[in-house]
Design a protein around this motif. Structure first.
Motif, mmCIF file in Angstrom:
data_model
loop_
_atom_site.group_PDB
_atom_site.id
_atom_site.type_symbol
_atom_site.label_atom_id
_atom_site.label_comp_id
_atom_site.label_asym_id
_atom_site.label_seq_id
_atom_site.Cartn_x
_atom_site.Cartn_y
_atom_site.Cartn_z
ATOM 1 N N ASP A 148 0.760 -1.118 -0.257
ATOM 2 C CA ASP A 148 -0.051 -0.126 -0.046
ATOM 3 C C ASP A 148 0.999 1.227 -0.090
ATOM 4 N N ARG B 280 -1.117 -4.894 2.051
ATOM 5 C CA ARG B 280 -2.488 -5.044 2.223
ATOM 6 C C ARG B 280 -3.191 -6.202 1.228
ATOM 7 N N TRP B 281 -4.285 -6.762 1.773
ATOM 8 C CA TRP B 281 -4.833 -7.856 1.012
ATOM 9 C C TRP B 281 -5.184 -7.089 -0.493
ATOM 10 N N ASP B 282 -4.986 -7.762 -1.527
ATOM 11 C CA ASP B 282 -5.548 -7.401 -2.647
ATOM 12 C C ASP B 282 -7.025 -7.530 -2.943
ATOM 13 N N ASP B 283 -7.676 -6.682 -3.393
ATOM 14 C CA ASP B 283 -9.349 -6.945 -3.482
ATOM 15 C C ASP B 283 -9.667 -8.092 -4.293
ATOM 16 N N SER B 284 -9.057 -8.272 -5.191
ATOM 17 C CA SER B 284 -9.622 -9.487 -6.078
ATOM 18 C C SER B 284 -9.032 -10.745 -5.632
ATOM 19 N N ILE C 74 -9.222 -10.976 -2.284
ATOM 20 C CA ILE C 74 -10.208 -11.196 -1.283
ATOM 21 C C ILE C 74 -11.688 -11.971 -1.932
ATOM 22 N N LYS C 75 -12.029 -11.559 -3.122
ATOM 23 C CA LYS C 75 -13.111 -11.860 -3.914
ATOM 24 C C LYS C 75 -12.813 -13.323 -3.926
ATOM 25 N N ASN C 76 -11.745 -13.624 -4.671
ATOM 26 C CA ASN C 76 -11.464 -14.927 -5.003
ATOM 27 C C ASN C 76 -11.521 -15.926 -3.830
ATOM 28 N N LYS D 204 -13.321 -15.529 -1.331
ATOM 29 C CA LYS D 204 -14.583 -15.921 -0.979
ATOM 30 C C LYS D 204 -15.138 -16.793 -1.726
#
Lengths: 355, 314
Positions: free
Chosen positions: A94, A100-104, A106-108, A110
């Protein structure tokens, strides 16, 4: 008193050298050595191996819960920092200097964690509710999932499909035909509504003459496909959406006899029609294909979801042989509890020996 | 409400014996047959058939078929079948005509409840080893085929919920299609064949409110267009089935149109449902009681049977 000085002399050959710097260096080295000893006691594994393990546990289909547990329970925060620094596919640097966790990612995650939960829910559901929910989801998502509608309408028995329609009434307070007809536009509407409304005769009685003549009609329609799309031919629709499955299998054979090809060979461009015929006439080939696609490297999420759908909706007997064919691939690409579910259900099919 | 008069106590064995007696010897005692069967509901008739089978190792229906003849036989045959089986037979007869009776198929698919229609489809399969939609599709073509197959395959939601927004927009869709004379438009077929009955009634009401006339008035019945005729029939069956049945009876009695079987069919299929209301409607419309009109128009055992089903006291 004057004999005791801070200077200590060592006779190194002809030169006298001051001992103090050597002592200092020796002390530093000793200190470093001791601290590394201390650190290695708290680290069971080398940093690079942990990073590799995490990468492996979180990529693929499903998640490797056991590896994750071992990583999490044996690390402390220093260690985790190394992991974050090392796993660039999950963590990004960041601008305010923290990883930081990469948003994509996190999506993956999930999606991957949800797989086991979906498999559990879907497997425990009443088949009618399950099919009704799958139909609704496919309808909502749009054309790329219409194949699921075909799959359900064509691989269930007449009464199972009826049950799904009833459950649809209860769950969504509309009929599936209503929703399909409202949301599907174009030439596919007729096919899908008709497939879903069918209550096919299930007895073995088949008229060979009728099968022969209907095979001819299909051949004609397919040969004319440059002038008119087979999906718009009302005879094609009539045959595929009203005839019984045994009858259609006979039509399939007759078609091969008179043309030397299979019906599906002529329908490469018409994906829904092709799938309709596969599901009705050669379901085992269809299921094998779905499995294959799901386990490919470049499979998308819809392809992968098919795995959960198939193992929780098909009688294990229908998936016979798939276990052998794909066991290796599954071991490779699928992880954790989800993998156990897949392999378990497929093995059950082998044991029951149902065709 | 039903019109048939069913006694409180019924003994299936006695009934079976009475029917057997009526069929034995020279000639047949049609009055006895009418007095038993004409006063039994569907469940009871089924039990009587079972009792008869057990007592005499014979199918009562086959026996009656051989003993009776003409309109009377046709009426008794339809009456004695299970409702679902009866509808299956009616549908099959309608389909197999050289010029299929579309209105019978529409009548069955639009006036029966979703569950009843399902039962008809099952009964059809059991009897004819084909699905109903298969046979309908194989004997029709073009737009008519499209309409009939979807009507017959429908499993409409049978709840009370309606969506006013949808009713409004679909009333408009129907209006536009009718205005452009695009009666066979996909949207028209979609609406008619998939929406629940409550939803359709809301749509038709909205149409009437918007246009000032009912939708059936704007679907001309006199034209030769068979699709238009079928659509009109479907709308009438879905909108107000009792009114539709009254018209069928009226036409049949007056011999207008070609529905000769209409009289038998309506009386036999509605006697246990809403024939009473249909009778009231008939009287309102024609100032003559239905019983009287039927008595004038028919004769013999056939007349006696129909009047019994209409609730006449013996």
């Amino acid at each position: 008193m004057t004999k005791i000085t801070s200077k200590v002399y060592i006779n190194v050959g002809r030169f006298g050298v001051s001992m103090a710097p050597f002592l200092f260096i020796a002390l530093v080295i000793l200190r470093l050595f001791l601290s590394t000893l201390h650190n290695s006691k708290t680290k069971k594994m080398a940093h690079p191996a942990d990073v590799q393990l995490l990468n492996k546990a979180l990529s693929g289909i499903g998640v490797d819960e056991k590896s994750l547990i071992s990583i999490l329970t044996k690390t402390h925060h220093e260690h985790k920092r190394f992991i974050r620094k090392g796993c660039s596919q999950f963590f990004i640097e960041d601008e305010r200097q923290f990883e930081r966790w990469d948003d994509s990612a996190i999506k993956n995650l999930k999606v991957e964690f949800k797989r086991f939960k979906d498999a559990v829910m879907l497997s425990l559901m009443h088949p009618w509710e399950r099919d009704a929910r799958l139909l609704k989801k496919a309808l909502k998502k749009g054309p790329q999932l219409y194949g699921v509608i075909v799959e359900i309408a064509c691989t269930r028995s007449s009464d199972e499909l009826l049950g799904a329609r009833k459950a649809y009434h209860s769950l969504f307070e509309r009929s599936i035909e209503e929703d399909l007809a409202t949301h599907v536009k174009g030439t596919e509407r007729k096919l899908l509504v008709a497939l879903v409304s069918a209550y096919r005769y299930e007895g073995p009685k088949v008229k060979e003459d009728t099968a022969k003549s209907e095979a001819k009609e299909l051949l004609q329609a397919i040969n004319n496909r440059d002038k008119r799309k087979p999906i718009e031919d009302e005879e094609v629709i009539r045959i595929l959406t009203t005839r019984s499955k045994p009858h259609l299998r006979e039509v399939y054979q007759q078609y091969k006899k008179i043309s030397g090809k299979t019906i599906t060979e002529g329908l490469e461009a018409e994906i829904l029609l092709k799938e309709t015929i596969e599901c009705l006439c050669t379901p085992h080939t269809y299921f094998t294909k779905v499995f294959e696609t799901a386990l490919r490297e470049d499979a998308n999420e819809d392809d992968k979801k098919a795995l959960t759908r198939l193992v929780s909706t098909q009688e294990a007997g229908n998936l016979k042989g798939i276990s052998d064919k794909f066991a290796h691939k599954i071991e490779e690409r699928v992880k954790g509890a989800y993998k156990d579910v897949l392999l378990g259900v497929l093995a059950k099919g082998q044991m029951s020996g149902q065709a | 409400m039903a019109t048939i008069d069913v006694p409180n106590q019924v003994s299936f064995l006695e009934d079976a014996e009475a029917l057997r007696k009526a069929c034995q010897g020279w000639g047949t005692d049609e009055k006895a047959i009418i007095s038993v069967l004409g006063h039994r509901n569907a469940a009871q008739r089924k039990q009587i058939r079972l009792a008869y089978e057990e007592l005499y190792q014979e199918d009562l229906i086959k026996r009656l078929e051989s003993e009776l003849s003409g309109d009377f036989e046709r009426a008794v045959y339809r009456w004695i079948l299970d409702p679902a089986d009866r509808d299956a037979v009616l549908a099959n007869v309608a389909i197999r005509k050289s010029s299929p009776d579309h209105h019978v198929i529409i009548e069955i698919s639009c006036t029966r409840s979703p569950e009843e229609l399902l039962a008809v489809r099952r009964a059809y399969q059991a009897r004819y080893k084909h699905s109903l939609e298969e046979d309908v599709a194989a004997h029709t073509k073009g737009d008519i085929r499209t309409l009939l197959v979807v009507l017959v395959s429908a499993f409409r939601y049978d709840g009370e919920e309606i969506n006013t927004r949808v009713a409004n927009s679909e009333a408009k869709t129907l209006h536009d299609a009718i205005k452009d004379k695009a009666f066979n438009h996909e949207e028209v077929i979609r609406i008619m064949s998939t929406r629940s009955k409550m939803q359709l009634m809301a749509t038709f009401n909205r149409y009437r409110d918007d246009q000032g006339t009912s939708i059936t008035k704007n679907l001309p019945g006199a034209s030769g267009d068979e699709f238009l005729l079928a659509l009109r029939t479907a709308v009438r069956c879905l909108n107000d089935p009792k009114k539709y049945f009254e018209k069928v009876l009226r036409s049949s009695i007056k011999r207008t149109g070609t529905d000769e079987d209409g009289l038998t069919r309506v009386i036999v299929t509605r006697a246990e449902k809403d024939l009473k209301e249909i009778k009231d409607l008939y009287y309102k419309r024609n100032s003559v009681p239905l019983d009287q009109a039927v008595a004038k128009d028919t004769s013999g055992d056939y007349k006696a049977f129909l009047l019994t089903l209409l609730g006449k006291e013996d």
